[in-house]
Design a protein around this motif. Sequence first.
Motif, short mmCIF file in Angstrom:
data_model
loop_
_atom_site.label_atom_id
_atom_site.label_comp_id
_atom_site.label_asym_id
_atom_site.label_seq_id
_atom_site.Cartn_x
_atom_site.Cartn_y
_atom_site.Cartn_z
N LYS A 240 13.28 -5.08 -30.81
CA LYS A 240 12.34 -5.54 -31.84
C LYS A 240 10.92 -5.05 -31.56
O LYS A 240 10.20 -4.65 -32.49
N LEU A 241 10.52 -5.07 -30.30
CA LEU A 241 9.19 -4.58 -29.95
C LEU A 241 9.08 -3.08 -30.22
O LEU A 241 8.07 -2.61 -30.77
N ALA A 242 10.12 -2.34 -29.86
CA ALA A 242 10.10 -0.89 -30.09
C ALA A 242 10.03 -0.57 -31.58
O ALA A 242 9.29 0.32 -32.00
N GLU A 243 10.79 -1.29 -32.38
CA GLU A 243 10.78 -1.07 -33.82
C GLU A 243 9.42 -1.42 -34.42
O GLU A 243 8.88 -0.69 -35.26
N ALA A 244 8.86 -2.55 -33.98
CA ALA A 244 7.56 -2.97 -34.49
C ALA A 244 6.47 -2.00 -34.09
O ALA A 244 5.61 -1.62 -34.91
N ALA A 245 6.48 -1.58 -32.83
CA ALA A 245 5.46 -0.64 -32.35
C ALA A 245 5.55 0.70 -33.08
O ALA A 245 4.52 1.31 -33.39
N THR A 246 6.76 1.14 -33.35
CA THR A 246 6.94 2.39 -34.08
C THR A 246 6.34 2.30 -35.48
O THR A 246 5.66 3.23 -35.95
N ARG A 247 6.54 1.17 -36.12
CA ARG A 247 5.99 0.99 -37.46
C ARG A 247 4.47 0.84 -37.44
O ARG A 247 3.78 1.37 -38.31
#
Length: 228
Positions: free
Chosen positions: A104-111
């Motif tokens: 979730k953190l990786a997805e959020a940071a990517t966005r």
Amino acid sequence: MRTMAETLKLLQFGDSVFPVGAFSFSGGLEMAVQHGVVHDRETLQDYVRTVTRLAATGDGVALLAGHRAATAGDLDRIRSADEAVHLRKINEEMRTMSVRMGRKLAEAATRIVGETLLKKRLGESATGAPVTYPVALGVVFADLGVPEEDAFAAHQYGAASTVLSAAIRLMRVDHLDAQSILFAVNEKATDDYRDVRTADLDDMQTFGPHIDVLAGAHQHIHVRMFMS
């Protein structure tokens, strides 16, 4: 000296309500309360301190490794840190917590941030070691220019606040009790960083048998509020 922009990034990604799903987990507290291991403010503070100490000597070492690897632009070292975390999560629920929050953190940071090493790591994780939360947090903060000491502090704060937010729903403690405990436990963060800053992945220590047993039992109960 930290810039205002770095401070704001630290506050945003280190916020206990950042959408990575931490509210779904209690860090083993639910079972500790059910078994009477934690039953008042004093035992709760002892439990939170145990959690943060284990977070420092285990996941905290991996966070620092991930931060330093990202600073060096070394994707292989980031992957090694993720593998070290994943292999040391002997309990299924704790592995789920680390991987789910990491993704979730990786997805959020990517966005939010865009093209980073964490985005590359997330892309390859489908066929290898999963992204884990402490390593992802270290990588994000390195990409944002936040020093490793502050990244470590944010991680420790998150470990404590996850348990304490669950405690408010599980026990007869109020928000001020929780904040008082958080304040006291946070006083140890500097000592914990000094203890682990020279450690490498082989030095990671996750020995907490009492918590491991409680966490292992939790996955077999039929009625529960939290996923760990």
